[in-house]
Design an enzyme around this catalytic site. Structure first.
Site, PDB file in Angstrom:
ATOM      1  N   ASP A 131     -17.628   7.227  -1.206  1.00 32.79           N
ATOM      2  CA  ASP A 131     -16.345   7.129  -0.497  1.00 32.79           C
ATOM      3  C   ASP A 131     -16.106   8.483   0.175  1.00 32.79           C
ATOM      4  O   ASP A 131     -16.824   9.459  -0.091  1.00 32.79           O
ATOM      5  CB  ASP A 131     -15.228   6.784  -1.497  1.00 32.79           C
ATOM      6  CG  ASP A 131     -13.913   6.418  -0.820  1.00 32.79           C
ATOM      7  OD1 ASP A 131     -13.883   6.298   0.426  1.00 32.79           O
ATOM      8  OD2 ASP A 131     -12.897   6.267  -1.531  1.00 32.79           O
TER       9      ASP A 131
ATOM     10  N   ARG B  75       0.869  -1.176   0.000  1.00 27.52           N
ATOM     11  CA  ARG B  75       0.000   0.000   0.000  1.00 27.52           C
ATOM     12  C   ARG B  75       0.897   1.215   0.000  1.00 27.52           C
ATOM     13  O   ARG B  75       1.738   1.389   0.896  1.00 27.52           O
ATOM     14  CB  ARG B  75      -0.916   0.011   1.221  1.00 27.52           C
ATOM     15  CG  ARG B  75      -1.612   1.340   1.430  1.00 27.52           C
ATOM     16  CD  ARG B  75      -2.692   1.294   2.463  1.00 27.52           C
ATOM     17  NE  ARG B  75      -3.858   0.579   1.965  1.00 27.52           N
ATOM     18  CZ  ARG B  75      -5.085   0.702   2.463  1.00 27.52           C
ATOM     19  NH1 ARG B  75      -5.321   1.532   3.460  1.00 27.52           N
ATOM     20  NH2 ARG B  75      -6.091   0.016   1.965  1.00 27.52           N
TER      21      ARG B  75
ATOM     22  N   CYS C 179     -16.661   1.834   0.886  1.00 23.93           N
ATOM     23  CA  CYS C 179     -15.481   0.983   1.071  1.00 23.93           C
ATOM     24  C   CYS C 179     -14.921   1.084   2.491  1.00 23.93           C
ATOM     25  O   CYS C 179     -14.145   0.223   2.899  1.00 23.93           O
ATOM     26  CB  CYS C 179     -14.414   1.352   0.044  1.00 23.93           C
ATOM     27  SG  CYS C 179     -13.997   3.092   0.073  1.00 23.93           S
TER      28      CYS C 179
ATOM     29  N   HIS D 222      -7.507   0.692  -6.498  1.00 23.95           N
ATOM     30  CA  HIS D 222      -7.747  -0.118  -5.297  1.00 23.95           C
ATOM     31  C   HIS D 222      -8.451  -1.413  -5.721  1.00 23.95           C
ATOM     32  O   HIS D 222      -9.636  -1.631  -5.422  1.00 23.95           O
ATOM     33  CB  HIS D 222      -8.591   0.682  -4.305  1.00 23.95           C
ATOM     34  CG  HIS D 222      -8.532   0.181  -2.895  1.00 23.95           C
ATOM     35  ND1 HIS D 222      -7.775  -0.923  -2.516  1.00 23.95           N
ATOM     36  CD2 HIS D 222      -9.155   0.613  -1.751  1.00 23.95           C
ATOM     37  CE1 HIS D 222      -7.929  -1.123  -1.217  1.00 23.95           C
ATOM     38  NE2 HIS D 222      -8.756  -0.213  -0.737  1.00 23.95           N
TER      39      HIS D 222
ATOM     40  N   ARG E 190     -13.577  -8.509   1.760  1.00 20.78           N
ATOM     41  CA  ARG E 190     -12.155  -8.249   1.498  1.00 20.78           C
ATOM     42  C   ARG E 190     -11.355  -9.519   1.810  1.00 20.78           C
ATOM     43  O   ARG E 190     -10.442  -9.902   1.086  1.00 20.78           O
ATOM     44  CB  ARG E 190     -11.650  -7.086   2.372  1.00 20.78           C
ATOM     45  CG  ARG E 190     -12.252  -5.722   2.038  1.00 20.78           C
ATOM     46  CD  ARG E 190     -11.827  -5.247   0.663  1.00 20.78           C
ATOM     47  NE  ARG E 190     -10.387  -5.214   0.514  1.00 20.78           N
ATOM     48  CZ  ARG E 190      -9.600  -4.202   0.907  1.00 20.78           C
ATOM     49  NH1 ARG E 190     -10.132  -3.132   1.460  1.00 20.78           N
ATOM     50  NH2 ARG E 190      -8.289  -4.248   0.715  1.00 20.78           N
TER      51      ARG E 190
ATOM     52  N   GLN F  24     -10.353  -3.897  -3.206  1.00 20.99           N
ATOM     53  CA  GLN F  24     -11.613  -3.355  -2.724  1.00 20.99           C
ATOM     54  C   GLN F  24     -12.732  -3.602  -3.733  1.00 20.99           C
ATOM     55  O   GLN F  24     -13.824  -4.067  -3.373  1.00 20.99           O
ATOM     56  CB  GLN F  24     -11.471  -1.841  -2.478  1.00 20.99           C
ATOM     57  CG  GLN F  24     -12.753  -1.172  -2.014  1.00 20.99           C
ATOM     58  CD  GLN F  24     -13.185  -1.672  -0.640  1.00 20.99           C
ATOM     59  OE1 GLN F  24     -12.408  -1.642   0.292  1.00 20.99           O
ATOM     60  NE2 GLN F  24     -14.429  -2.131  -0.517  1.00 20.99           N
TER      61      GLN F  24
HETATM   62  N1   CP Z   1     -11.243   0.080   2.416  1.00 18.67           N
HETATM   63  C1   CP Z   1      -9.968  -0.027   2.860  1.00 18.67           C
HETATM   64  O1   CP Z   1      -9.023  -0.212   2.060  1.00 18.67           O
HETATM   65  O2   CP Z   1      -9.844   0.050   4.205  1.00 18.67           O
HETATM   66  P1   CP Z   1      -8.472   0.255   4.994  1.00 18.67           P
HETATM   67  O3   CP Z   1      -7.914   1.593   4.576  1.00 18.67           O
HETATM   68  O4   CP Z   1      -8.846   0.206   6.448  1.00 18.67           O
HETATM   69  O5   CP Z   1      -7.527  -0.851   4.614  1.00 18.67           O
END
Ligand code: CP
Length: 329
Positions: free
Chosen positions: A245, A123, A285, A150, A313, A153
């Site tokens: 979001d 990430r 999300c 992403h 997820r 997600q």
């Molecule tokens: N939706 C998502 O990626 O959540 P986090 O940022 O908590 O990993």
């Protein structure tokens, strides 16, 4: 405004084998429709096994390095639990604690980690770092979120929609909010699965034209549609699902006041949801900034499926890991 006229539609090809056409997962755009269906079908199987208490150690003895240069709750924990349930192990690596945080290159980090582990998830902010890692690691690399994309997600979201409606093709999904990484990935996911997607954003935070053009072929092939409507009250009419979001993503904190002003009329509240079909679901999300982009009454209400998305997820990432790391042949 419709982005592209609807064309004669060919049905999406069903997943044939148990192999993905990719060796890493960087974006939804790089996947074939049959890859998406294979991931969703595998995730559903693994989810059923997990619920039935049937062990499935498909990655026994395998290891995953997970580099996080940004905060995470869902992604970090679901990857770690996924590896455990698959019989393997994940090593959490905070970016600031690695030599990466002191200037070691992505390429050198990737080459070193590849000597120890079987796959890497990362990430980070700049999508080019994930691309560079996948080019140099020589092992599967999974995008755990970049500013561009992403994919994990959106695959979990597609699984959630499929569970809820029994299909993806022909669903009307309305995204209200920022044209960000989640929105962009949704555009590609919808185009590859035949979803009718409506984007409702303030003009200054609209989706980039490149993503619209880049996904056009997929819409033509798979029967997807893409519309833009900057009036959220009208955009959500007839929606099967309404998705939003946060208005201020990680790294945009300085823009908070400006963004709140721009997005004010894009809040998902009871009045807006009343314009959608009564059977419409609400999606997010997470994490949510409650009472900014969505009110408590909607996110905690009967139409909300946000925690199903969060749970999925885990199941989707287990499928991705198993398929990319040789757990399923
Ligand atoms: N939706 C998502 O990626 O959540 P986090 O940022 O908590 O990993």
């Amino acid at each position: 405004m419709k982005a592209k006229k609807e064309h004669a539609k060919k049905p999406a090809k069903k997943s044939g084998g148990k192999k993905l056409s990719v060796t890493s997962l960087l974006t939804i755009a790089q996947l074939q429709p049959q890859d998406i269906h294979l991931i969703l079908d595998t995730a559903a199987e693994l989810k059923a096994m997990q619920k039935a208490g049937k062990a499935h150690p498909l990655l026994k003895g395998k290891t995953l390095a997970a580099i996080f240069e940004k905060s995470s709750t869902r992604t970090r924990v679901s990857f770690e639990v996924a590896m455990y349930q698959l019989g393997g192990m994940m090593y959490y690596l905070a970016g600031r604690d690695l030599q990466l945080g002191r200037g070691e290159s992505i390429a050198d980090t990737a080459r070193v980690l590849a000597r120890y582990v079987d796959a890497i998830t990362i990430r980070t902010d700049d999508h080019r770092k994930v691309v560079e890692m996948s080019k140099t690691a020589g092992i599967p690399v999974i995008n755990a979120l970049t500013d561009y994309s992403h994919p994990c997600q959106i695959l979990a979201d597609l699984l959630t929609l499929k569970e809820r409606f029994g299909k993806l093709k022909g669903l009307r999904l309305v995204y209200v909010g920022d044209g960000n990484n989640v929105a962009r990935s949704l555009v590609f996911g919808a185009a590859k699965t035949g979803i009718q997607l409506v984007m409702s954003s303030p003009a200054e935070y609209s989706l980039d034209q490149q993503a619209v053009e880049f996904s056009e072929n997929d819409r033509e092939k798979n029967g997807g549609e893409l519309y833009f409507n900057a009036e959220p009250g009208r955009a959500v009419m007839g929606a099967d699902a309404v998705y939003t979001d946060v208005w201020v993503s990680m790294g945009q904190e300085k823009e908070h006041a400006q963004r709140l002003r721009s997005f004010k009329k894009f809040q998902i509240n009871g009045k807006l949801m009343a314009n959608a079909a009564p059977s419409a679901v609400f999606m997010h999300c997470l994490p949510a900034h409650r009472n900014e982009e969505v009110t408590d009454e909607v996110i905690d209400g009967p139409q909300s499926i946000v925690f199903d998305q969060a749970e999925n997820r885990l199941h989707v990432q287990k499928a991705i890991l198993a398929l990319l790391m040789g757990g399923i042949k």
